[in-house]
Design an enzyme around this catalytic site. Structure first.
Site, PDB file in Angstrom:
ATOM      1  N   GLY A   1       0.917  -1.191  -0.053  1.00 29.41           N
ATOM      2  CA  GLY A   1      -0.010   0.060  -0.061  1.00 29.41           C
ATOM      3  C   GLY A   1       0.771   1.276  -0.003  1.00 29.41           C
ATOM      4  O   GLY A   1       1.951   1.193   0.304  1.00 29.41           O
TER       5      GLY A   1
ATOM      6  N   VAL B   1      -0.439   4.498   5.288  1.00 30.22           N
ATOM      7  CA  VAL B   1      -1.558   3.958   5.582  1.00 30.22           C
ATOM      8  C   VAL B   1      -1.542   2.990   7.037  1.00 30.22           C
ATOM      9  O   VAL B   1      -2.701   2.364   7.187  1.00 30.22           O
ATOM     10  CB  VAL B   1      -2.001   3.011   4.479  1.00 30.22           C
ATOM     11  CG1 VAL B   1      -2.404   4.152   3.180  1.00 30.22           C
ATOM     12  CG2 VAL B   1      -1.030   2.046   3.991  1.00 30.22           C
TER      13      VAL B   1
ATOM     14  N   SER C   1      -2.973   3.467 -18.893  1.00 30.43           N
ATOM     15  CA  SER C   1      -4.350   4.047 -18.275  1.00 30.43           C
ATOM     16  C   SER C   1      -4.294   5.286 -18.906  1.00 30.43           C
ATOM     17  O   SER C   1      -5.852   5.663 -18.826  1.00 30.43           O
ATOM     18  CB  SER C   1      -4.147   3.768 -17.063  1.00 30.43           C
ATOM     19  OG  SER C   1      -3.317   4.718 -16.431  1.00 30.43           O
TER      20      SER C   1
ATOM     21  N   LYS D   1      -7.773   5.794  -7.735  1.00 29.33           N
ATOM     22  CA  LYS D   1      -8.116   6.723  -8.638  1.00 29.33           C
ATOM     23  C   LYS D   1      -9.513   7.483  -8.542  1.00 29.33           C
ATOM     24  O   LYS D   1      -9.605   8.592  -8.449  1.00 29.33           O
ATOM     25  CB  LYS D   1      -8.171   6.153 -10.471  1.00 29.33           C
ATOM     26  CG  LYS D   1      -6.850   5.488 -10.645  1.00 29.33           C
ATOM     27  CD  LYS D   1      -6.867   5.121 -12.088  1.00 29.33           C
ATOM     28  CE  LYS D   1      -5.599   4.489 -12.487  1.00 29.33           C
ATOM     29  NZ  LYS D   1      -5.634   3.847 -13.858  1.00 29.33           N
TER      30      LYS D   1
END
Length: 840
Positions: A374, A378, A717, A760
């Site tokens: 991650g 976090v 992407s 996103k």
């Protein structure tokens, strides 16, 4: 003049022989015999090994014709065909006494020096060296008392040095005593001195025999002093060795006596034995320890090997052999600890509780290898501490970031000076438990160089089928790691060794939404920071609006690390205010001598509002909304995923007169460059569908730029956003500023699915985007969102598409920009005959 055949051949020339030698007439030219690492002095007889063809030719002719030759010393022995610059200028005229064939193409030649010469010029090199020479005059008067006294002093010193040297035969002293010729004595001593070639040449070049004798005397005195120092050192070393041997024998006898009396000779060894009594060592380890203890008894404590063995025994005695802490399988308690320390992370908590449940049912279950992946901040590392507390195990952490040396994992061999065990064994020794929770932090940042590959060394550590017999190079025997719960952390799996990644169970930890960050700050960060900043005695309250303002305007991250820094800045400001109040109250109390003044001056309630944030932290570095920034054609907003979480990506495109070239900037990777090429090719192929004249592409160059050029960017992407920006540019129609998009494109115009949808979407929501274009095949990714995330994203309108035509229909406005570019101007400047035909 004396003829050559009249010269004597004897071991000890007389003074009459000196005169005859010096009266020999030296011709103007001489054949030159070069010598390697040797100097011939007058009156000396020297054997010379001759093997070079030119030298063999010279010797054969000179010996046959009874010719004088010149002997010259080479400056560099490795030169096979010496030239004039390769020879010392001062040499010795010599005669050949005897020639012995020692091989097929080799001779041993005995030459006798006659007098010295100076080499003036080399006349020829073939078939051998011939040079023009000039005899050198020797300066000496054998009848003066000073010279005679100097020669006798030199003789006595040479005899003394010869007696001191053990490798010189006794007859040498007698030979020195019998010599009558002073020149022969001086040259003989010079010839036998152990000196470099350059120093021997210096003695040969000296014309005055008195000064030469003085120089030789100085060198003899230096040799005598060096010999005395060397002898003294040898005697000292010999005494030390005898002393050590005597101490060793006495120590062995003392140990034998102490053993007979039941006493332990070494207190350190006794202490290690006491430690080992309570250890449940495996049989192979017990045998190795006994063997090393027996070796230690035979070694003197002053020997280096003694400390090496002692340190090894200390390590074995300190390691937790079969020493385990008792696991706590209370699932309710574990769930409470995880919820107390970490907000949300439901998927991770569920996986940990499942592991505890299986371990409770099957006690001998092999510990899995967990990998938390991650973005930074976090809670990956702190999650490992919570797992250790929930299980009731000890916790140990090592950072692998920047690790290059394989020995850091497996340790060094004991044969090296300063060797130490690997960090795995060192950590287990430190926590004194064979089943801790072992965190391998930043496993994706392991390096690799000439010292080895630490990732390959971890393959054995992180394989449940192998780590029961982990081998450390320093320990030199196996250690069981199968009960250790290894947890690794990483920001990305892209840089992890594939074989290493295959051994671990990946648990992804995504970024947090704004609402989740507010809860984390309220429950965890603020209470911790209040304690760290000494404000426990005050009622500290940071309003939710202030926390939201800090999150949206002062941070742009997936985790909460920067949020914690900003909140710490707010509390530091108030800590300073409290300290100032305390100082003023203390000074006022001293002046008024009233104790109640201290409590009246200090406020007990601290409240931080949204208005206070900007005053304390300064101007906001980030803007919430980006809609107003996109107001021209050729600009689209894409969505990207990085190891630090999701982010928005501006795609900018512009046109300028050229020849249809495509320019890409912004630290783009190969895949992203291919996406741009694909997008431009698709637009060229479907130009008529958008009322674009296909001919204009050859008169305009396209420049695509992605801002923040110092940050590398790659991946497919951004293909949808690049195509939207290009279509906007060539149609002069603006892309709707509140739209962001992601997806891979093909030459058929299909939109393919991409990864990182959750991150996103959170990034789009944080940036103020209202509409997001997603590939239709990514619709299933929304099922992984939890209730909190769905609540955070409820105002975000999602548009799922399958083709690029659907994307362009949604994102392009119908009207053109206010001041459009005249794209067909280059076509109108051409004559009709030269204008290329438009394609259908």
């Amino acid at each position: 003049m004396t003829a050559l055949e009249d010269l004597p051949i004897s071991e000890l020339p007389t003074r009459e022989d000196e005169t005859r030698f010096l009266s020999i007439e030296v011709p103007e030219t001489l054949p030159i015999l070069p010598l390697r690492n040797a100097v011939l002095y007058p009156l000396m007889i020297m054997p010379v090994a001759v093997g070079r063809p030119a030298s063999i030719r010279l010797i054969e002719e000179a010996y046959e014709k009874n010719m004088l030759i010149g002997v010259a010393t080479q400056r560099h022995a490795e030169v096979d065909e010496p030239d004039e610059r390769d020879l010392y200028k001062t040499g010795t005229v010599a005669r050949i006494i005897r020639v012995i064939r020692s091989g097929k193409q080799e001779y041993t030649v005995f030459v006798q020096g006659i007098r010295r010469y100076t080499l003036l010029a080399l006349l020829q090199k073939e078939p051998y060296l011939i040079a023009r020479v000039q005899p050198r005059q020797d300066i000496y008067d054998p009848n003066t008392p000073d010279f005679q006294g100097l020669v006798e002093v030199l003789r006595q010193k040479a005899m003394e040095v010869a007696r001191q040297m053990e490798n010189i035969p006794d007859n040498v002293v007698e030979l020195l005593h019998r010599i009558e010729s002073p020149l022969f004595l001086i040259n003989l001593i010079a010839n036998h001195l152990d000196l470099p070639t350059s120093e021997k040449i210096e003695l040969l070049e000296e014309d005055n025999y008195a000064r030469k004798a003085e120089q030789i005397l100085e060198k003899l005195i230096r040799i005598e002093q060096i010999h005395a120092i060397r002898k003294k050192l040898q005697e000292k070393v010999s005494e030390e060795l005898e002393k050590q041997q005597r101490q060793f024998v006495l120590q062995q006898q003392l140990r034998t006596i102490q053993e007979e009396l039941g006493m332990e000779a070494d207190p350190e060894l006794e202490r290690i034995r006491e430690k080992l009594k309570g250890k449940k060592l495996p049989e192979y380890a017990r045998q190795a320890v006994d063997r090393e203890i027996q070796r230690l008894k035979r070694i003197h404590p002053s020997m280096p090997e003694y400390s090496v063995i002692l340190n090894w025994l200390e390590l074995v005695a300190d390691l937790p052999w079969n020493q385990y802490t008792k696991d706590n399988y209370d699932l309710e308690r574990a769930e409470k600890i995880l919820d107390r320390d970490h907000y949300d992370l439901k998927k991770v908590k569920r996986r940990i509780l499942e592991y505890l449940a299986v371990l409770q049912l099957k006690k001998d279950m092999k510990a899995p290898i967990l990998l938390f992946v991650g973005p930074p901040g976090v809670g990956k590392t702190s999650l490992g501490r919570s797992i250790a507390e929930a299980l009731g195990r000890k916790f140990v952490r090592i950072s692998l970031g920047g690790l290059h040396d394989e020995a850091e994992i497996r340790g060094h061999r004991r044969t090296y000076i300063g060797a130490y065990p690997g960090r795995i064994i060192q950590s287990l020794r430190k926590v004194n438990s064979a089943n801790p929770v072992f965190m391998l932090d930043e496993i994706d940042k392991i390096g690799r160089d000439f010292r080895g590959d630490p990732a390959s060394a971890l393959l054995e550590v992180l394989d449940p089928e192998q780590n029961h017999s982990f081998y450390d190079n320093y320990l030199e025997m196996e250690f069981d790691l199968s009960r250790v719960l290894f947890i690794a952390t990483a920001n990305t799996t892209a840089t992890i060794h594939p074989a290493l990644l295959d051994r671990m169970e990946i648990i992804e930890i995504g970024g947090y939404s704004t609402e989740q960050k507010i809860e984390i700050a309220r429950r965890h960060l603020i209470p911790k920071l209040v304690k760290e900043h000494g404000l426990e005695d005050f009622e500290v309250r940071i309003t939710p609006a202030a926390i939201r303002y800090v999150i949206e305007r002062y941070t742009r991250e997936s985790g909460v690390r920067n949020l914690e820094k900003q909140l710490a800045g707010l509390l530091r400001y108030h800590s300073a205010e409290v300290a100032r109040h305390l100082t003023k109250a203390s000074k006022k109390q001293k002046r008024t001598k009233k104790k109640e003044q201290k409590t009246e001056e200090i406020p007990k309630r601290i409240t931080v509002t949204r208005r206070d944030v900007r005053r304390i932290l300064g101007p906001e570095p980030y803007e919430v909304s980006v809609a107003e920034q996109v107001n021209v054609s050729g600009v689209a907003i894409g969505l990207a995923w990085t190891p630090a979480g999701g982010d928005i990506l501006f795609i900018e495109a512009t046109l300028f007169r050229g020849k249809g070239n495509l320019l890409l900037t912004g630290s783009l990777g190969d895949i992203m460059k291919e996406s741009a090429t694909t997008a431009l090719s698709w637009l060229k192929a479907h130009a008529p569908d958008f009322q674009i004249n296909p001919d204009i592409f050859q008169y305009w160059d396209v420049h695509i730029h992605v801002p923040e050029g110092a940050i590398p960017k790659d991946g497919p992407s951004a293909g949808v956003a690049i195509l939207a920006a290009l279509t906007s540019l060539f149609t002069q129609r603006q892309v709707r500023s509140h739209f962001a998009m992601t997806g891979e494109i093909t030459l058929r115009g299909k939109v393919l699915p991409v990864g990182g949808i959750r991150e996103k979407l959170l990034a789009a929501r944080r940036a103020g985007i209202t509409d997001v274009i997603l590939p239709k095949l990514n619709k299933k990714d929304l099922e992984e969102l939890d209730d909190e995330e769905k609540k955070f994203l409820k105002d975000l309108r999602l548009h799922f598409v399958d083709t690029m035509r659907e994307v362009l229909d949604k994102v392009l406005v119908s009207r053109r920009v206010v001041h459009p570019i005249d794209l067909e101007a280059p076509l109108r400047r051409q004559s009709p005959s030269s204008r290329p035909a438009a394609s259908a």
